[in-house]
Write a protein that holds these residues in place. Structure first.
Motif, short mmCIF file in Angstrom:
data_model
loop_
_atom_site.label_atom_id
_atom_site.label_comp_id
_atom_site.label_asym_id
_atom_site.label_seq_id
_atom_site.Cartn_x
_atom_site.Cartn_y
_atom_site.Cartn_z
N THR B 366 0.82 -1.21 0.00
CA THR B 366 0.00 0.00 0.00
C THR B 366 0.86 1.27 0.00
O THR B 366 1.70 1.46 0.88
CB THR B 366 -0.93 0.02 1.24
N GLY B 367 0.63 2.09 -1.02
CA GLY B 367 1.33 3.37 -1.09
C GLY B 367 2.79 3.26 -1.50
O GLY B 367 3.53 4.24 -1.44
N ARG B 368 3.21 2.08 -1.89
CA ARG B 368 4.61 1.91 -2.30
C ARG B 368 4.66 1.44 -3.75
O ARG B 368 3.64 1.07 -4.32
CB ARG B 368 5.32 0.91 -1.39
N LYS B 369 5.84 1.43 -4.32
CA LYS B 369 6.02 0.98 -5.71
C LYS B 369 6.98 -0.19 -5.77
O LYS B 369 8.00 -0.20 -5.05
CB LYS B 369 6.61 2.13 -6.56
N ALA B 370 6.69 -1.11 -6.64
CA ALA B 370 7.58 -2.25 -6.84
C ALA B 370 8.85 -1.78 -7.52
O ALA B 370 8.81 -1.01 -8.48
CB ALA B 370 6.90 -3.31 -7.68
N LYS B 371 9.98 -2.25 -7.03
CA LYS B 371 11.26 -1.92 -7.67
C LYS B 371 11.69 -3.03 -8.62
O LYS B 371 12.61 -2.84 -9.42
CB LYS B 371 12.34 -1.71 -6.61
N VAL B 372 11.07 -4.20 -8.47
CA VAL B 372 11.39 -5.33 -9.35
C VAL B 372 10.09 -5.98 -9.81
O VAL B 372 9.03 -5.74 -9.22
CB VAL B 372 12.28 -6.38 -8.64
N GLU B 373 10.20 -6.78 -10.85
CA GLU B 373 9.04 -7.49 -11.39
C GLU B 373 8.39 -8.34 -10.29
O GLU B 373 9.06 -9.14 -9.64
CB GLU B 373 9.52 -8.38 -12.54
N THR B 374 7.10 -8.14 -10.08
CA THR B 374 6.40 -8.82 -8.99
C THR B 374 5.11 -9.41 -9.50
O THR B 374 4.29 -8.68 -10.08
CB THR B 374 6.10 -7.81 -7.85
N ILE B 375 4.93 -10.70 -9.33
CA ILE B 375 3.65 -11.27 -9.75
C ILE B 375 2.93 -11.88 -8.55
O ILE B 375 3.55 -12.44 -7.65
CB ILE B 375 3.77 -12.27 -10.92
N ILE B 376 1.61 -11.70 -8.57
CA ILE B 376 0.78 -12.21 -7.49
C ILE B 376 -0.27 -13.11 -8.13
O ILE B 376 -1.04 -12.67 -8.99
CB ILE B 376 0.08 -11.08 -6.71
N VAL B 377 -0.27 -14.37 -7.72
CA VAL B 377 -1.20 -15.33 -8.30
C VAL B 377 -2.11 -15.89 -7.21
O VAL B 377 -1.63 -16.57 -6.30
CB VAL B 377 -0.44 -16.50 -8.98
N PRO B 378 -3.41 -15.58 -7.27
CA PRO B 378 -4.32 -16.05 -6.23
C PRO B 378 -4.45 -17.58 -6.24
O PRO B 378 -4.29 -18.21 -7.27
CB PRO B 378 -5.65 -15.38 -6.59
N GLY B 379 -4.77 -18.15 -5.06
CA GLY B 379 -4.82 -19.61 -4.92
C GLY B 379 -6.05 -20.25 -5.50
O GLY B 379 -6.06 -21.45 -5.78
N SER B 380 -7.11 -19.48 -5.67
CA SER B 380 -8.33 -20.02 -6.29
C SER B 380 -9.10 -18.87 -6.91
O SER B 380 -8.83 -17.70 -6.61
CB SER B 380 -9.20 -20.73 -5.24
N GLY B 381 -10.08 -19.22 -7.72
CA GLY B 381 -10.94 -18.19 -8.32
C GLY B 381 -11.70 -17.43 -7.25
O GLY B 381 -11.94 -16.23 -7.38
N LEU B 382 -12.04 -18.13 -6.17
CA LEU B 382 -12.78 -17.47 -5.09
C LEU B 382 -11.88 -16.53 -4.29
O LEU B 382 -12.33 -15.47 -3.84
CB LEU B 382 -13.42 -18.52 -4.17
N VAL B 383 -10.62 -16.91 -4.13
CA VAL B 383 -9.67 -16.00 -3.46
C VAL B 383 -9.50 -14.75 -4.31
O VAL B 383 -9.50 -13.62 -3.80
CB VAL B 383 -8.29 -16.69 -3.25
N ARG B 384 -9.39 -14.96 -5.61
CA ARG B 384 -9.26 -13.80 -6.51
C ARG B 384 -10.46 -12.86 -6.35
O ARG B 384 -10.30 -11.64 -6.20
CB ARG B 384 -9.17 -14.28 -7.96
N ALA B 385 -11.67 -13.45 -6.38
CA ALA B 385 -12.88 -12.62 -6.30
C ALA B 385 -12.92 -11.86 -4.98
O ALA B 385 -13.25 -10.66 -4.95
CB ALA B 385 -14.11 -13.51 -6.45
N GLN B 386 -12.57 -12.53 -3.90
CA GLN B 386 -12.56 -11.89 -2.59
C GLN B 386 -11.54 -10.75 -2.56
O GLN B 386 -11.83 -9.65 -2.07
CB GLN B 386 -12.24 -12.93 -1.50
#
Lengths: 199, 470
Positions: B366-386
C-alpha cells in the motif's frame, strides 16, 4: 514389473545430501509421456549444461560410472516432490538400486512400485561404501534382496532391514492393485459399515 | 489398534484400517482423493487394466499445475501440449464421472487451497493427492499425504492404500508469536531446527500456544511445508477455530449431519498422556522473519543474519556442499542477508496464496512501488474474487505489480510457463528453493508474503519489521 532378487553392477557415489526429485528429473519433463526419451531426463541439469554439453566432472559423466546401475548417495535421497517420474527416469536409465542413509518417504514408496530397490544403511556404512567407490572407480557392488545384504569393494559387507511386504512384492515383481483386489470382500464390508455411519 | 491414550493420528489411522497383512502393513480407506493434470500416468494405468474409478464421489479433479495465470485463451497457454494436458484431465474426469472443477469454474484453483475452502477436506479424514504438498490439508485435523502415480492409480482402482504405520512426532511451539512474524516464519524456523530429513518416517502433530493461536489459513501454511521437513504428513488438532472455518462451506455437513460431525470431530484431539515417538519443543517468542539462503528449505535463517561461511565447517564433504550452494545461489560467505538484491518476486502457491496472505502482502504494498518485477497469483478463483472485492488488486496494480487473473501453481514449480530466468534471483512465497525449481539456474529465496512484498518494494531482501508491517 521386473522382479528384483539380486543385482551386481558398477555403483556411482553421489556425495551431496538432499538430492531432491527436481534434480533427478527437472519439472519441465513431467508432462512428457513415458517413451524412449524418458531415460534422457535422468539428472538432466546436473549432467548437461545449457548447450546440452556434458558437465565436466559430474559423476555420471566420468567413464567408469557411465555404466553404473547402482547409486550410493548420502542422506535424504529423493526428497521433495512426489513425482514418480523421478523413479521412472532412473529405471529407464538402467538404475536398479539406490543406497542411502535415508530417503524421501514418497520416493521410497514409489520405488517399490517400479522395481527399484532403495536400501537404507547406517551413515558409517554408506560413507565407507562411497569412500571405497572413490578409491576404486568402476568397482562393483552387489545388492542382494533375498539375503538382505550389500557387498562392495574391499570386503565391505552390510545387511539391511526392509519391510517384508515390500520385499515380497519386489522379489516376485508383484503388482499392488492385483494383490489388493484379493481383499475385495474386506474392502466392500468396510465401505458398507463406514458409510452407514454417514461418512 | 493402539490401546490406552491415543494420538490424533492413531485415532484417524485406526478408523480407516480395513485389514492388516501378515507383513504388518495396513490397508487404509481413503476419504478424499484429488487429481491434477499429472494424474495422466495413473489414469493410463487404470484404463490399461480395463478399470474405472471405483468411488467417483470421493474423487475430485482440479487442473492447477499447467493452467495459465494470464487468462484462459489458447494464447495464454505455454504451448499446445499444456492445453492438451489440461484437457486430458477433464476428459479423464468425465469418462469416470469424477467431479471436475473445470477451467471456467470460479471454484477452481490450487488443490490444496480448494479442498479446505470448499469444505471437501474435513477433520478425521484420510486425504491423498499425487502431490507432496498434500500435507497442507492436515491443518484441518486430517491425515493427508502425497503419493506417486502408481499409488494414485491404486486409489482410483480400489479407494485404498497399503501403508506401514509411520512414527509420530509432536512439535510444540511455546510462548507467543512476535508481531511481524508470519506462519511461514514459524515453519521455516521449525525446518531449520529439525532439518530437511528431520521428519522422515514421521507424521508431525503441531501443538502448543503459538499453533493454537493460528488461523486456519496460517495452519495450512505450516502443515504445507511438513514435507520440506521430510515428514509423511503434518496435522493440527481441530478446535473451535476449525469448526468456525468449516461451517457453511459448500461441501461441509449441514443440519443434523453438522451436529453429528461436530461431535465426532471433538473426539479427535490427542488424548492427555498419549505417547509420541519423538517430541520437539521450540520457543515461538524467539522466532523472527525468516529467509532461505541455500538450495534446501533447511537453509533458513532470520533476516537479521548473514550468509554462512563454508570456511567455518569442519567436515570436508559438508563444506563442499555449502560451497556448491553458495556458488549456485551466487552469494558470498558472510554477506548480510539484507544486502541480497532480488530480480523478481512471486506471491502465490499452495503455501501462501490465500486471502490472508494477499492481505498481508497488500498491507506492505500500500502506497509503495515495486522496484522489481512482482507477480501475485491467487490460490483459487474465489480467493481472486474476494481480493478484488476488498480492492487488493488495485493496491497491487497501483504499486506496479502484476496481478494475475487465473489461479494455479504458477511460478512455484514453473511448469505452466511462469518461471524465473537463469541466475535470476527471486523472493518467493512458495515452498522449495531446490536447484532449478523455478526454472533452470533460478535462485530462490523462500519468504512469507509480507517479506516478499518488502523485497518487492525495496529491491532487496528486507526485514519487514523495518517497513512497519507484518
Amino acid at each position: 514389473m521386473e522382479p528384483f532378487i539380486r543385482h551386481t553392477a558398477v555403483a556411482a557415489p553421489m556425495d551431496n545430501d538432499n538430492i531432491d526429485t527436481d534434480q533427478i528429473i527437472p519439472g519441465r519433463y513431467l508432462m512428457m509421456p513415458r517413451d524412449e526419451r524418458y531415460k534422457t531426463y535422468c539428472f538432466h541439469d546436473l549432467r548437461l549444461d545449457d548447450n546440452g554439453d556434458e558437465v565436466e566432472g559430474y559423476v555420471l559423466n566420468r567413464d567408469p560410472f557411465r555404466s553404473a546401475s547402482i547409486i550410493v548417495a548420502g542422506h535424504n535421497f529423493g526428497c521433495g516432490s512426489s513425482r514418480e517420474g523421478a523413479v521412472f527416469t532412473l529405471v529407464d536409465a538402467g538404475f536398479r538400486s539406490v543406497i542411502a542413509t535415508s530417503f524421501g518417504d514418497i520416493f521410497y514408496n514409489n520405488s517399490f512400485n517400479n522395481g527399484l530397490l532403495p536400501v537404507v544403511l547406517p551413515e558409517d556404512a554408506v560413507n565407507a561404501l562411497r569412500a571405497a567407490l572413490h578409491d576404486n572407480p568402476g568397482a562393483e557392488v552387489t545388492v542382494d534382496l533375498e539375503a538382505q545384504t550389500v557387498t562392495g569393494p574391499g570386503n565391505l559387507n552390510f545387511s539391511f532391514e526392509i519391510d517384508p511386504h515390500r520385499r515380497h512384492r519386489l522379489l516376485n515383481g508383484l503388482d499392488a492393485v492385483g494383490y489388493t483386489l484379493t481383499f475385495e470382500d474386506k474392502i466392500t464390508d468396510f465401505e458398507r459399515r463406514y458409510e452407514a455411519d454417514g461418512r | 489398534m493402539a490401546t490406552g491414550p491415543r494420538t490424533m493420528f492413531d485415532k484417524i489411522w485406526d478408523r480407516h484400517a480395513i485389514t492388516q497383512n501378515e507383513a504388518g502393513q495396513t490397508l487404509l480407506f481413503v476419504d478424499r482423493h484429488f487429481c491434477h493434470e499429472l494424474s495422466f500416468h495413473a489414469y493410463n494405468m487404470l484404463h490399461g487394466r480395463g478399470m474405472s474409478v471405483r468411488r467417483p464421489a470421493r474423487t475430485f479433479a482440479i487442473p492447477d499445475h499447467y493452467t495459465p495465470t494470464t487468462g484462459l485463451e489458447k494464447s495464454d497457454y505455454a504451448s499446445e501440449a499444456h492445453d492438451a494436458l489440461v484437457a486430458n484431465l477433464c476428459n479423464n474426469a468425465e469418462r469416470n464421472d469424477v467431479t471436475l472443477f473445470g477451467l471456467d469454474d470460479e471454484r477452481r484453483g490450487i488443490i490444496h487451497v480448494v479442498g479446505p475452502e470448499q469444505g471437501i477436506t474435513l477433520p478425521g479424514q484420510i486425504v491423498v493427492v499425487g502431490d507432496s504438498h498434500t500435507s497442507t490439508h492436515g491443518a484441518m485435523g486430517t491425515f493427508a499425504f502425497g503419493i506417486g502415480a502408481s499409488d494414485v492409480s491404486h486409489v482410483l482402482a480400489t479407494q485404498t492404500l497399503w501403508q506401514p504405520r509411520p512414527k509420530t512426532m509432536r512439535i510444540t511451539v511455546t510462548g507467543e508469536r512476535p508481531v511481524g512474524v508470519s506462519a511461514k516464519d514459524v515453519i521455516l524456523t521449525i525446518i531449520g531446527h529439525i532439518g530437511a530429513a528431520g521428519g522422515t518416517g514421521h507424521v508431525i502433530e503441531y501443538a502448543g500456544p503459538v499453533i493454537e493461536a493460528l488461523s486456519i489459513e496460517e495452519r495450512l501454511t505450516v502443515c504445507n511445508m511438513s514435507i520440506e521437513a521430510g515428514a509423511r504428513a503434518g496435522m493440527v488438532a481441530p478446535d473451535d477455530t476449525t469448526y468456525a472455518y468449516i461451517e457453511g462451506r459448500p461441501y461441509a455437513p449441514k443440519g443434523e449431519d453438522w451436529e453429528k460431525s461436530l461431535a465426532f470431530w471433538k473426539t479427535l484431539p490427542t488424548d492427555p498422556g498419549a505417547m509420541f515417538d519423538r517430541e520437539v519443543a521450540l520457543d515461538g517468542s524467539k522466532i523472527a522473519p525468516m529467509v532461505t539462503w541455500g538450495t534446501s528449505p533447511e537453509d533458513a535463517l532470520p533476516i537479521t543474519g548473514a550468509v554462512p561461511d563454508p570456511g567455518a565447517v569442519a567436515d570436508a564433504e559438508k563444506r563442499a556442499a555449502m560451497e556448491r550452494k553458495l556458488s549456485y545461489m551466487g552469494l558470498r560467505a558472510g554477506m548480510r542477508l539484507t544486502d541480497i538484491e532480488v530480480d523478481k518476486v512471486f506471491v502465490g502457491s499452495c503455501t501462501n496464496s490465500r486471502i490472508e496472505d494477499l492481505r498481508a502482502a497488500a498491507a506492505i504494498a500500500t502506497g509503495r512501488k515495486a522496484k522489481v518485477e512482482t507477480i501475485i497469483v491467487p490460490g483459487s478463483g474465489l480467493v481472486r474474487a474476494q481480493a478484488e472485492r476488498e480492492g487488493l488488486d488495485r493496491i497491487f496494480i497501483d504499486a506496479g505489480m502484476d496481478w494475475r487473473a487465473e489461479a494455479g501453481c504458477s511460478m512455484c514449480l514453473a511448469v505452466n510457463g511462469d518461471s524465473v530466468g537463469p541466475q535470476q534471483r527471486c523472493a518467493s512465497t512458495s515452498n522449495r528453493n531446490f536447484e532449478g525449481r523455478q526454472g533452470r539456474g533460478a535462485r530462490t529465496h523462500l519468504v512469507g508474503p509480507a517479506m516478499a512484498m518488502a523485497a518487492a518494494v525495496t529491491g532487496r531482501l528486507t526485514d519487514v519489521r523495518a517497513l512497519g508491517g507484518a
